[in-house]
Design an enzyme around this catalytic site. Sequence first.
Site, mmCIF file in Angstrom:
data_model
loop_
_atom_site.group_PDB
_atom_site.id
_atom_site.type_symbol
_atom_site.label_atom_id
_atom_site.label_comp_id
_atom_site.label_asym_id
_atom_site.label_seq_id
_atom_site.Cartn_x
_atom_site.Cartn_y
_atom_site.Cartn_z
ATOM 1 N N LYS A 1 -5.402 5.310 -5.747
ATOM 2 C CA LYS A 1 -6.121 4.473 -6.943
ATOM 3 C C LYS A 1 -6.987 5.597 -7.559
ATOM 4 C CE LYS A 1 -6.098 0.035 -4.777
ATOM 5 N NZ LYS A 1 -5.876 -0.145 -3.306
ATOM 6 N N GLU B 1 5.547 10.089 15.879
ATOM 7 C CA GLU B 1 4.486 9.276 16.178
ATOM 8 C C GLU B 1 3.680 9.894 17.223
ATOM 9 O OE1 GLU B 1 6.537 6.025 18.022
ATOM 10 O OE2 GLU B 1 7.364 5.478 16.044
ATOM 11 N N ASP C 1 -14.576 -0.463 2.945
ATOM 12 C CA ASP C 1 -13.448 -0.452 2.321
ATOM 13 C C ASP C 1 -13.441 0.288 1.024
ATOM 14 O OD1 ASP C 1 -10.869 -0.534 0.979
ATOM 15 O OD2 ASP C 1 -10.499 -2.492 1.619
ATOM 16 N N TYR D 1 10.357 12.209 12.734
ATOM 17 C CA TYR D 1 9.547 11.465 13.416
ATOM 18 C C TYR D 1 8.300 12.075 13.921
ATOM 19 C CZ TYR D 1 10.941 6.357 13.468
ATOM 20 O OH TYR D 1 11.129 5.139 12.980
ATOM 21 N N THR E 1 -7.472 3.644 0.177
ATOM 22 C CA THR E 1 -6.073 4.247 -0.043
ATOM 23 C C THR E 1 -6.356 5.511 -1.078
ATOM 24 O OG1 THR E 1 -6.548 2.909 -2.324
ATOM 25 C CG2 THR E 1 -5.249 1.845 -0.538
ATOM 26 N N ARG F 1 0.882 7.112 -3.072
ATOM 27 C CA ARG F 1 0.547 5.899 -2.421
ATOM 28 C C ARG F 1 0.454 5.934 -0.809
ATOM 29 N NH1 ARG F 1 0.594 1.275 -4.374
ATOM 30 N NH2 ARG F 1 1.022 2.286 -6.528
HETATM 31 N N1 DSN Z 1 -3.691 -4.299 -4.598
HETATM 32 C C1 DSN Z 1 -4.751 -3.692 -4.695
HETATM 33 C C2 DSN Z 1 -5.722 -3.950 -5.981
HETATM 34 O O1 DSN Z 1 -5.025 -4.211 -7.086
HETATM 35 O O2 DSN Z 1 -6.739 -3.965 -6.004
HETATM 36 C C3 DSN Z 1 -5.648 -4.134 -3.347
HETATM 37 O O3 DSN Z 1 -4.909 -4.386 -2.638
#
Ligand code: DSN
Length: 483
Positions: free
Chosen positions: A278, A71, A246, A69, A275, A284
Amino acid sequence: MTSQADHDALTSSAYAQALEVIGAVEPRIAEATRAELADQRASLKLIASENYASPAVLMTMGTWFSDKYAEGTVGHRFYAGCQNVDTVESIAAEHARELFGAEYAYVQPHSGIDANLVAFWSILAHRVEGPWLQKAGLRGVNDLTEADWEALRRELGNQRLLGMSLDAGGHLTHGFRPNISGKMFHQNQYGTDPETGLLDYDALAAKAREFKPLVLVAGYSAYPRRVNFAKVREIADEVGATLMVDMAHFAGLVAGKVFTGDEDPVPHAHVVTTTTHKSLRGPRGGMVLATEEYAPSVDRGCPMVLGGPLSHVMAAKAVALAEAKQESFRTYAQQVADNAQSLAAGFTSRGAHLVTGGTDNHLVLLDVSSYGLTGRQAESALLEAGVVTNRNSVPADPNGAWYTSGIRFGTPALTTRGFGHDEFDTVADLVVQVLSSTQPGTTKAGGPSKASYVLGDGVADKVKAASAEMLDKHPLYPGLDLA
Ligand code: DSN
């Protein structure tokens, strides 16, 4: 320095042994893990938000950092014994700052939605709570009376957010009603030009002037074009908004210097979220970058809106960011964009209709209504043929967000496998073969269905065989042998 063969043998042996350890406790999980690798190896993964992280990134997540942990933030934790977590979080944040040229990086968010929540609450804390506390002459939240809290709650809950609409390619966290961002903010949306499908900066400016948002959100999950963030910042400045970008989808293209200058959000936005899994090809998770001005409020992400940081994932983020700093990642990112052009050209030359007429990022949005199909039917037919995609709304979609009229394709994953121009042209051909051979089905009562479909005999097998030929030439994790 180990040779590639030694490295592959080490990786294979590490995974084979790990699966044996797992299988001794719950064999079905070991089996599902093997099956997932086999499935990923055997399918054309074209989901624009997915990729394949390296074995180093994946392995980093499987350690005892999961047990700790932590935090709080580096050097300021609510638990004892966080010295190694501090090391990991500091290294990840340092890589993120250097890679993106950001003043500040926060690597704790567990996902993109979490990163956006951290950003929203940080902006509210900075813009609403901060001045309110100062005005009241208070030193901190502990000095607030119940009446103060009541007044602050009212003010926090009445702020305006302007984001790109979901059907124009925005994300559900940009003010879509079913998401908390559409409920916690007084929200409004901007779209794209009905003729061209392109972002209309004049219309966006007019809407911003009229609506006067506190937060202007730019970025997308299904808009196949680049955005001029310098222009969007001018609009934000004119109306006194905080610009939040974003970049979850295109972070890899920013890291790989495909998007530079006005197309790089980091020098222009106050807060940037992403994120890490991607196009950035990491584990992730999520991340927030910010200017120094917003850093103190972003730093309060945990425990403001986040649970304890996933230290094992922060460690994997550090590894992935180190990979993204390498020259080879720039080559990869450029290839992702080039391949999207090849895919788009392949579709267009076969008569398919693309939203905006093409792409200049990593994704292509195909309007499947010309095949007489909904997105749901097209997605299912493609999956039957081993082509993994996801359905997506198109602007002003008559079929709504569930059935949709579009299919979104992305190139990051197959580019990681080594696909190039010729393979993506073949992918376009295979997709068009499936869609042209699919008919809408009927409901049980015999009426027209938006979900069921009928794929012509033998098409799935033919497409799978053609895909297998390409996939065999570009194996996933080529050195990883679990046999
Ligand atoms: N799930 C992602 C996407 O496929 O674009 C975004 O949240």
